[in-house]
Each structure stands twice: as structure tokens, then as C-alpha cells.
Design an enzyme around this catalytic site. Structure first.
Site, PDB file in Angstrom:
ATOM      1  N   ASP A 129      29.861 -22.656  22.387  1.00 48.65           N
ATOM      2  CA  ASP A 129      29.983 -23.581  23.331  1.00 48.65           C
ATOM      3  C   ASP A 129      30.629 -22.710  24.308  1.00 48.65           C
ATOM      4  O   ASP A 129      31.800 -22.394  24.518  1.00 48.65           O
ATOM      5  CB  ASP A 129      31.175 -24.757  22.815  1.00 48.65           C
ATOM      6  CG  ASP A 129      31.644 -25.719  24.076  1.00 48.65           C
ATOM      7  OD1 ASP A 129      31.208 -25.286  25.181  1.00 48.65           O
ATOM      8  OD2 ASP A 129      32.418 -26.600  23.843  1.00 48.65           O
ATOM      9  N   HIS A 177      36.304 -28.422  21.707  1.00 44.68           N
ATOM     10  CA  HIS A 177      36.503 -29.787  22.539  1.00 44.68           C
ATOM     11  C   HIS A 177      35.807 -30.802  22.000  1.00 44.68           C
ATOM     12  O   HIS A 177      34.756 -30.516  20.975  1.00 44.68           O
ATOM     13  CB  HIS A 177      35.535 -29.427  23.872  1.00 44.68           C
ATOM     14  CG  HIS A 177      35.345 -30.432  24.993  1.00 44.68           C
ATOM     15  ND1 HIS A 177      34.597 -31.401  24.831  1.00 44.68           N
ATOM     16  CD2 HIS A 177      36.016 -30.392  26.165  1.00 44.68           C
ATOM     17  CE1 HIS A 177      34.712 -32.105  26.062  1.00 44.68           C
ATOM     18  NE2 HIS A 177      35.480 -31.510  26.895  1.00 44.68           N
ATOM     19  N   LYS A 232      31.344 -26.483  36.292  1.00 44.81           N
ATOM     20  CA  LYS A 232      32.356 -25.763  36.105  1.00 44.81           C
ATOM     21  C   LYS A 232      32.074 -24.473  36.427  1.00 44.81           C
ATOM     22  O   LYS A 232      33.101 -23.619  36.420  1.00 44.81           O
ATOM     23  CB  LYS A 232      32.764 -25.691  34.536  1.00 44.81           C
ATOM     24  CG  LYS A 232      33.219 -26.817  34.057  1.00 44.81           C
ATOM     25  CD  LYS A 232      33.469 -26.893  32.512  1.00 44.81           C
ATOM     26  CE  LYS A 232      34.144 -28.306  32.106  1.00 44.81           C
ATOM     27  NZ  LYS A 232      34.136 -28.331  30.459  1.00 44.81           N
ATOM     28  N   GLN A 261      33.180 -23.221  29.551  1.00 46.25           N
ATOM     29  CA  GLN A 261      34.143 -22.569  30.271  1.00 46.25           C
ATOM     30  C   GLN A 261      33.833 -20.908  30.665  1.00 46.25           C
ATOM     31  O   GLN A 261      34.484 -20.301  31.319  1.00 46.25           O
ATOM     32  CB  GLN A 261      35.574 -22.634  29.520  1.00 46.25           C
ATOM     33  CG  GLN A 261      36.268 -23.769  29.303  1.00 46.25           C
ATOM     34  CD  GLN A 261      36.612 -24.525  30.570  1.00 46.25           C
ATOM     35  OE1 GLN A 261      36.690 -24.018  31.797  1.00 46.25           O
ATOM     36  NE2 GLN A 261      36.825 -25.799  30.368  1.00 46.25           N
ATOM     37  N   CYS A 287      40.421 -33.688  25.941  1.00 45.44           N
ATOM     38  CA  CYS A 287      39.452 -33.675  25.096  1.00 45.44           C
ATOM     39  C   CYS A 287      39.400 -32.777  23.941  1.00 45.44           C
ATOM     40  O   CYS A 287      38.418 -32.198  23.477  1.00 45.44           O
ATOM     41  CB  CYS A 287      38.135 -33.505  26.167  1.00 45.44           C
ATOM     42  SG  CYS A 287      37.793 -34.411  27.362  1.00 45.44           S
TER      43      CYS A 287
HETATM   44  C1  LIG Z   1      33.987 -29.210  29.578  1.00 46.02           C
HETATM   45  C2  LIG Z   1      33.596 -28.560  28.274  1.00 46.02           C
HETATM   46  C3  LIG Z   1      32.638 -29.362  27.513  1.00 46.02           C
HETATM   47  C4  LIG Z   1      31.897 -30.551  28.004  1.00 46.02           C
HETATM   48  O1  LIG Z   1      31.153 -30.144  29.005  1.00 46.02           O
HETATM   49  P1  LIG Z   1      30.430 -31.334  29.819  1.00 46.02           P
HETATM   50  O2  LIG Z   1      30.033 -30.756  31.066  1.00 46.02           O
HETATM   51  O3  LIG Z   1      31.204 -32.541  30.022  1.00 46.02           O
HETATM   52  O4  LIG Z   1      29.196 -31.728  28.829  1.00 46.02           O
HETATM   53  C5  LIG Z   1      32.418 -28.707  26.134  1.00 46.02           C
HETATM   54  N1  LIG Z   1      33.320 -27.832  25.585  1.00 46.02           N
HETATM   55  C6  LIG Z   1      34.101 -27.197  26.406  1.00 46.02           C
HETATM   56  C7  LIG Z   1      34.921 -26.187  25.947  1.00 46.02           C
HETATM   57  C8  LIG Z   1      34.490 -27.689  27.690  1.00 46.02           C
HETATM   58  O5  LIG Z   1      35.384 -27.019  28.480  1.00 46.02           O
END
Ligand SMILES: *Cc1c(COP(=O)(O)O)cnc(C)c1O
Length: 416
Positions: free
Chosen positions: A201, A124, A227, A204, A369
Site C-alpha cells: 500500500d 489503513h 495525495k 503515502q 482510518c
Molecule cells: C489514504 C490512504 C489509503 C486510501 O487511499 P484512498 O485514496 O482513500 O483510496 C490507503 N492507505 C494509506 C496508507 C493511506 O494513507
């Protein structure tokens, strides 16, 4: 697995799902962007302002003590949820993005000219840009792990580039475009052999998989509340205590300082050292009730139901002539979560998205993104559907019918 009746009960807890769009019932399948909120979570927000609002860690008074206790309770809830050793290893931020930026700034003193940071093609933007900027600032090199046509990381390539120059590896646990779950435990182990730190990260992940930061032995892990049925503007950074203790804070001000004069200041202990200013108190408290929601359902049950839905959706979508699914479809089913990105031959993703919208279906279209990943597949954008616990098999059928409808409408206009 959850029965249809149980899913109906769950749906009834989400008032927004009653929305009508042009007389069509809303079909919300943009859950990888943000999930909807159950009534219990919405009520917690109301209650907070009606009964509990106060600043934390400062007042001697009743409300302040109560708000402080709530916030610290949620910190412990998150500690348990991700199996962290200490609750002080949980830092509240405004979300996954801010957590990654925090690390990108705070580890700066550890990065020298010529050092390397490794990410992957399927990141992302929020797990690309902070590292690109850090590398530019420090004349370090950003290295990228490619993926294969099925959307899996090329791990052999990773093993060929990891070295003692690598200071950080930062990889997504679950791709927001492909739905692929990466073998992060293995990547972490291989990175540690060379003394590199690893950030995962997990944006998800909390609504899809169990997280065990100690089992992963990960250095930093990040995600947001929104999320996983919680509010926007709040998330966490998990970091190992011994690392967080040695790196400088990212922001400064109130709360993060133990002693302040014009000559000298001492930082607070963890976690407060990284929590300058008044945090999103409401967001933290409300998040607590979203965590309860997930835990009452059970992440394993959620996982099972969403997997069935995913398999059904892949099969239905695959039966559409001229559809291209990215990320392997059934080939990758063992490592895939309920996200499907696709295109329809000769049709623009945006036009398809517009027609779906008219028919009441909320999907995401465009670069998601993750522009480098989209470019990797040689397209300008994709259509993404992503399921949540309140989605149904009937909604998948409706999506299928609407895609056929969209195809017929758009093809007609192409031919005319
Ligand atoms: C949504 C997302 C982000 C960013 O999250 P925010 O809540 O916008 O800070 C980063 N990495 C992944 C894989 C995402 O799906």
C-alpha cells in the site's frame, strides 16, 4: 535544499493557500489526507473540458483519438515514475482503496480454506477490511504483525508466522499515522521464499519517496493521485503481468471485453481487462500534470526539504510539556516521513483540533482510518500533522504557539 525564496514561489502556485479563516491565514497541514493542487493542475482540468473532452479507445474521431493518446501517455508517465517493466501493468482505478479491493476479489480463486493472509497493526482501514472480508468468505485466517512501542514492525514475529500457508502479505510502505517507512523490500523477499504474493500500500509514497517496483520485486503496488497534488477519484494498481494475466477481472462491461456474445466472451488484454467502463478520463489527464509538477521539483529535493521541516517540527513539539508523540520522534528519524501524530496530556484530541481550526490550522484528528493502530497505543484518537512541499518553518512556529494557546485555554476550562 530549497531556499525560503523557492518555497515562497512554490506556495504562490497554490491559490487555496491564500484562504483566510477567522482572519488567520490558512495553515494546511493535513496533507496525508489529501494535498492541495497547484494552479497548473487546476488549469489542466479546465483545458480538458474546454478543448479535449471525449470518450477514449472508441471513437474514430479527432477528439477521441486525442483523449486516448493523452490517457495512454499518462499511463506511460506512471510506468516510468515507478519503473515498471510494461505500461500494461498499470491499471487505472479510482484510488488505492479500489486497487486493494480489486486484488482482494480477483485473487479469490487462489485462496483456499485454511490459507493465511498477513497484514500489520499499522494498516489503513482500506488495507484491513478487504482482507478481513476475503478471509471470512474463504474461511482463511488473517494474521497480524504487531509493532513495538516506537511504532516499528516486529519483523521477528513476521518471520515466525510466514509459512507455505501464506498466500498474500499486504503491508503499508509508509504509515499514514506514524510516518514510518517500512522495510518492504526485505518483507517482499522473505514472503517470496514461501511463494506468497505481496501487495504494498503505497498511498503515502509518491509525494515522499522514489518508487521502483522492479527493484522491490513487488507483485502489486497501489496509490492514489490526490495525495500527490493530483485529483481525487483516480489512482492505480500496478501488478506483475504474469499474475494479472491469470486472475479474473473484478468488474465487467464495456472496454474489458474483446469478443462478446450471449454464449461466450473473451477478455481484453492488459491493462483493459481490469478497466471496465468509461474511466475517469479527466482525472487521468490532470494527474499527468501533477506528476510533471512533482518531477520538475524532483522527489529528492522534496524529500530533503520535508525532512528538515519534520526535524524542526519534532523538536518544537517535543518542547511542549505533556505532549506524546507516537512513532518514535527523533529515534526513528531515519525511517520517518513528514507525518507526526500526537496527543496532549489530559486534553481531548477533538477539542485541540477545534481550537486549531479556529486559528486557521487544518489538522486531522480521531482514529485516522487506522483504528487498530490507535487502539494499540491505548488512546481513542490522535492529532495528526502532515507536511507538504508548501509548508514552512514559520507555520511550524505558528502551530507551536497555537498548541500552547490551546493548552492554556483548555486547561483553564478543565480547572474551572
Ligand atoms: C489514504 C490512504 C489509503 C486510501 O487511499 P484512498 O485514496 O482513500 O483510496 C490507503 N492507505 C494509506 C496508507 C493511506 O494513507
Amino acid at each position: 535544499m530549497f531556499s525560503q525564496k523557492k518555497i515562497k514561489e512554490i506556495r504562490d502556485q497554490f491559490p487555496i493557500l491564500k484562504t483566510k479563516i477567522n482572519d488567520n491565514s490558512l495553515v494546511y497541514i493535513d496533507n496525508a489526507a489529501t494535498t492541495q493542487k497547484p494552479i497548473k493542475v487546476i488549469q489542466t482540468a479546465n483545458e480538458f473540458y474546454i478543448k479535449q473532452n471525449s470518450n477514449i479507445h472508441r471513437g474514430v474521431h479527432f477528439l477521441s483519438r486525442q483523449a486516448t493518446e493523452k490517457v495512454e501517455f499518462v499511463r506511460k508517465q506512471i510506468q516510468k515514475m515507478i519503473h515498471a517493466k510494461l505500461s500494461s501493468e498499470i491499471i487505472f482505478t479510482k484510488g488505492a482503496t479500489e486497487s486493494i479491493n480489486l486484488i482482494a476479489y480477483s485473487i479469490e480463486p487462489l485462496i483456499k480454506k485454511g490459507d493465511e493472509i498477513i497484514i500489520s497493526y499499522m494498516e489503513h482501514h482500506s488495507n484491513i477490511i478487504p482482507w478481513k472480508i476475503l478471509c471470512d468468505r474463504k474461511q482463511a485466517t488473517l494474521k497480524i504483525i504487531p509493532i513495538n512501542k516506537n511504532g516499528l514492525l516486529e519483523l521477528e514475529y513476521f518471520e515466525s508466522i510466514i509459512s507455505y500457508k501464506t498466500k498474500l502479505v499486504s503491508i503499508t510502505h509508509l504509515s499514514n499515522v506514524l510516518g514510518i517507512i517500512n522495510p518492504v523490500k526485505d518483507i517482499i523477499k522473505k514472503s517470496h521464499k514461501y511463494g506468497s504474493m505481496v501487495l504494498i500500500d503505497g498511498a503515502q509514497v509518491p509525494s515522499n519517496l522514489d518508487i521502483d517496483v522492479q527493484d522491490l520485486n513487488v507483485d502489486f503496488y497501489v496509490f492514489s493521485a490526490h495525495k500527490m497534488y493530483g485529483p481525487t477519484g483516480i489512482g492505480i494498481l500496478y501488478g506483475k503481468k504474469d499474475i494479472l494475466d491469470t486472475i479474473p477481472p473484478y468488474q465487467s462491461g464495456g472496454e474489458m471485453i474483446k469478443y462478446a456474445s450471449f454464449k461466450k466472451c473473451n477478455y481484453s488484454d492488459l491493462p483493459f481487462k481490469f478497466e471496465a467502463g468509461t474511466p475517469n478520463i479527466e482525472g487521468i489527464v490532470v494527474w499527468g500534470s501533477a506528476i510533471d509538477f512533482v518531477q520538475e521539483l524532483g522527489i529528492k529535493n522534496i524529500q530533503l526539504y520535508k525532512k528538515e521541516l519534520l526535524i524542526y517540527a519534532i523538536k518544537r513539539l517535543n518542547s511542549i510539556d505533556g505532549i506524546h508523540l507516537y512513532g518514535g520522534g527523533m529515534n526513528n528519524i531515519d525511517v520517518k516521513s513528514s507525518i507526526i501524530s500526537f496527543n496532549l496530556d489530559r486534553l481531548h484530541y477533538f477539542d485541540v483540533g477545534m481550537i486549531l481550526d479556529k486559528l486557521g490550522i487544518a489538522v486531522r484528528t480521531g482514529t485516522l482510518c487506522a483504528q487498530p493502530l490507535i487502539n494499540f497505543f491505548n488512546v481513542e484518537g490522535m492529532i495528526r500533522v502532515s507536511f507538504s512541499i508548501y509548508n514552512t518553518f514559520q507555520e511550524v512556529d505558528y502551530l507551536y504557539e497555537c498548541l500552547i494557546k490551546a493548552k492554556n485555554m483548555l486547561f483553564k476550562s478543565v480547572i474551572l
